[in-house]
Design a protein around this motif. Structure first.
Motif, PDB file in Angstrom:
ATOM      1  N   ARG A 142     -16.718   8.517  22.382  1.00  0.00           N
ATOM      2  CA  ARG A 142     -15.339   8.671  22.837  1.00  0.00           C
ATOM      3  C   ARG A 142     -14.465   7.534  22.292  1.00  0.00           C
ATOM      4  NH1 ARG A 142     -18.237  10.704  27.230  1.00  0.00           N
ATOM      5  NH2 ARG A 142     -17.524  12.774  27.900  1.00  0.00           N
TER       6      ARG A 142
ATOM      7  N   GLY B  32     -11.702  13.567  26.839  1.00  0.00           N
ATOM      8  CA  GLY B  32     -11.309  12.304  27.441  1.00  0.00           C
ATOM      9  C   GLY B  32     -11.529  11.093  26.562  1.00  0.00           C
ATOM     10  N   HIS B  33     -11.326   9.921  27.176  1.00  0.00           N
ATOM     11  CA  HIS B  33     -11.495   8.642  26.503  1.00  0.00           C
ATOM     12  C   HIS B  33     -12.587   7.840  27.215  1.00  0.00           C
ATOM     13  CE1 HIS B  33      -7.477   9.795  25.088  1.00  0.00           C
ATOM     14  NE2 HIS B  33      -7.653   8.947  24.108  1.00  0.00           N
ATOM     15  N   TRP B  34     -12.998   6.769  26.572  1.00  0.00           N
ATOM     16  CA  TRP B  34     -13.998   5.880  27.164  1.00  0.00           C
ATOM     17  C   TRP B  34     -13.472   5.296  28.464  1.00  0.00           C
ATOM     18  CZ3 TRP B  34     -13.764   0.705  28.459  1.00  0.00           C
ATOM     19  CH2 TRP B  34     -14.983   0.079  28.780  1.00  0.00           C
ATOM     20  N   THR B  35     -14.354   5.210  29.454  1.00  0.00           N
ATOM     21  CA  THR B  35     -14.054   4.501  30.697  1.00  0.00           C
ATOM     22  C   THR B  35     -15.162   3.497  30.933  1.00  0.00           C
ATOM     23  OG1 THR B  35     -15.284   5.968  32.193  1.00  0.00           O
ATOM     24  CG2 THR B  35     -13.003   6.602  31.627  1.00  0.00           C
ATOM     25  N   ASP B  36     -14.922   2.550  31.840  1.00  0.00           N
ATOM     26  CA  ASP B  36     -15.920   1.501  32.049  1.00  0.00           C
ATOM     27  C   ASP B  36     -17.122   1.968  32.864  1.00  0.00           C
ATOM     28  OD1 ASP B  36     -14.839   1.573  34.592  1.00  0.00           O
ATOM     29  OD2 ASP B  36     -13.783  -0.333  34.392  1.00  0.00           O
ATOM     30  N   GLU B  37     -17.209   3.272  33.125  1.00  0.00           N
ATOM     31  CA  GLU B  37     -18.445   3.805  33.695  1.00  0.00           C
ATOM     32  C   GLU B  37     -19.534   3.890  32.621  1.00  0.00           C
ATOM     33  OE1 GLU B  37     -17.544   7.518  35.489  1.00  0.00           O
ATOM     34  OE2 GLU B  37     -16.294   6.655  37.069  1.00  0.00           O
ATOM     35  N   GLU B  38     -19.102   3.822  31.374  1.00  0.00           N
ATOM     36  CA  GLU B  38     -20.026   3.876  30.242  1.00  0.00           C
ATOM     37  C   GLU B  38     -20.140   2.487  29.625  1.00  0.00           C
ATOM     38  OE1 GLU B  38     -20.427   6.365  26.005  1.00  0.00           O
ATOM     39  OE2 GLU B  38     -18.581   6.408  27.171  1.00  0.00           O
TER      40      GLU B  38
ATOM     41  N   PHE C  85     -11.250   4.774  22.434  1.00  0.00           N
ATOM     42  CA  PHE C  85     -10.778   3.812  23.428  1.00  0.00           C
ATOM     43  C   PHE C  85      -9.265   3.958  23.610  1.00  0.00           C
ATOM     44  CE2 PHE C  85     -14.643   1.971  21.695  1.00  0.00           C
ATOM     45  CZ  PHE C  85     -15.320   1.597  22.839  1.00  0.00           C
ATOM     46  N   ARG C  86      -8.831   3.741  24.830  1.00  0.00           N
ATOM     47  CA  ARG C  86      -7.397   3.782  25.127  1.00  0.00           C
ATOM     48  C   ARG C  86      -7.033   2.493  25.866  1.00  0.00           C
ATOM     49  NH1 ARG C  86      -5.232   9.040  27.950  1.00  0.00           N
ATOM     50  NH2 ARG C  86      -6.771   8.382  29.511  1.00  0.00           N
TER      51      ARG C  86
END
Length: 361
Positions: A42, A11-17, A44-45
């Motif tokens: 991860r 996957g890619h970075w999400t704002d949970e991280e 970024f997208r």
């Protein structure tokens, strides 16, 4: 193998991280580029031109501030924001004074619709002022990295040449490929540094010189609200199809205690071809009924009323007349002062009647 290069990461970075600050690059006084990476490594997208909202731990509680991503999605292992502190800045000032490599901050996003990805075109016109250059930098870098033929007229306005953010990097890109045409506009030169470029405030005359084919271009504009209003009115006054005009408007994710942002474009009545207006010339006793898109000068000529004119571009002031009643939509280029406008004067060559207008002519 470094974690950031591990192809097995899902996957890619999400704002949970959170985002981890890895470097801070000073650009000039009160301006810096902050580089973030995901602690997990991860990628970024996001779309070029989008933004993130940072949760800043300022004294008194978290503060949410939205910043355009200045890096390109073609370079996905890091995410950068380029920030400029104003005299009254709180959040940006906190970042410049307190954020250090290794620190982590919570972020929301990416988000936003101000992106060339949603408006693909053969020709672009990017117009910005000050730190409004950041989304244009991201979109231009993406086009540069793709290596395909491009056609970008890139206009940035700054107070002085030394305050043009990303100037060296943009000039490097423009020197490596064809199709990136840079146009700098400054209000004044730097001391002891000759300046041979455009000087003054961006206007219709500059637009015609910089991009004679502006009617064929997809236009993106970002900067202070008065600047964007001036650009929008200049284009509308020249007959530009405003369906191809886009300006930055943060559509940030909802955060605690924050009011939802408004629509992309503020309300700004424009002359419409299917609405008629009445122009009455007091001295001659003549009245002309014309579309709102026709200027007062054109209405006068059609009615046989003589109003002296020169440039017809709102510069020379020859066609200045007194408006005694009604409203007009005027986009000028310096041929009239604010005091004269308050007294009721208009430039007939660049004023569109909105309803019934009475002219002392």
């Amino acid at each position: 193998m470094p974690l950031s290069q591990d192809p097995s990461l899902p996957g890619h970075w999400t704002d949970e991280e959170p985002l981890e600050c890895v470097s801070i690059l000073p650009e000039m006084r009160d301006v810096a580029t902050i580089c973030f990476q995901a602690p997990s490594g991860r990628a970024f997208r996001f779309l070029a031109g989008q933004f993130v909202t940072l949760e800043l731990p300022v004294p008194g509680g978290p503060l949410y501030r939205t910043y355009t991503i200045s890096s390109s999605p073609s370079r996905p292992l890091s995410l950068t924001v380029t920030i400029k502190a104003q005299p009254d800045s709180i959040g940006t000032r906190w970042i410049l004074d307190n954020l250090r490599p290794g620190m982590r901050v919570k972020a929301l996003g990416p988000a936003g619709r101000f992106t060339s990805a949603q408006h693909p075109a053969r020709k672009y016109l990017f117009i910005s002022a000050g730190s409004g250059i950041t989304p244009m930098m991201a979109m231009t870098t993406l086009i540069y990295d793709q290596g395909r033929p491009s056609d970008i007229v890139f206009v940035n306005c700054a107070r002085r040449p030394s305050e043009i953010i990303f100037r060296e990097r943009l000039e490097h890109m423009a020197s490596r490929i064809e199709g990136i045409d840079l146009k700098w506009v400054v209000e004044e030169p730097d001391r002891f540094q000759p300046w041979t470029g455009y000087m003054g405030r961006f206007n219709q005359l500059m637009l015609g010189l910089m991009a004679p084919d502006y009617l064929e271009r997809e236009v993106f504009c970002c900067g202070p609200d008065p600047f964007m209003t001036a650009v929008r009115e200049a284009l509308a006054g020249l007959g530009f199809d405003m369906d191809h005009y886009h300006q930055e408007s943060f559509q940030a994710p909802q955060v605690p205690g924050e009011v939802a942002p408004g629509p992309d474009l503020p309300e700004d009545p424009q002359p419409e071809a299917d609405l008629m207006a009445e122009v009455a010339f007091d001295i001659t006793g003549t009245t002309a009924t014309v579309p709102q898109t026709q200027t007062v000068l054109a209405a006068a000529r059609g009615a046989g009323v003589a109003i002296p004119s020169g440039c017809t571009f709102g510069v020379c002031g020859t066609c200045k007349v007194l408006k005694t009643a009604g409203e007009v939509h005027m986009v000028h280029n310096g041929g009239i002062t604010e005091d004269e406008i308050e007294e009721g004067y208009i430039l007939a060559c660049c004023s569109n009647p909105m309803g019934k207008v009475v002219i002392d002519a």
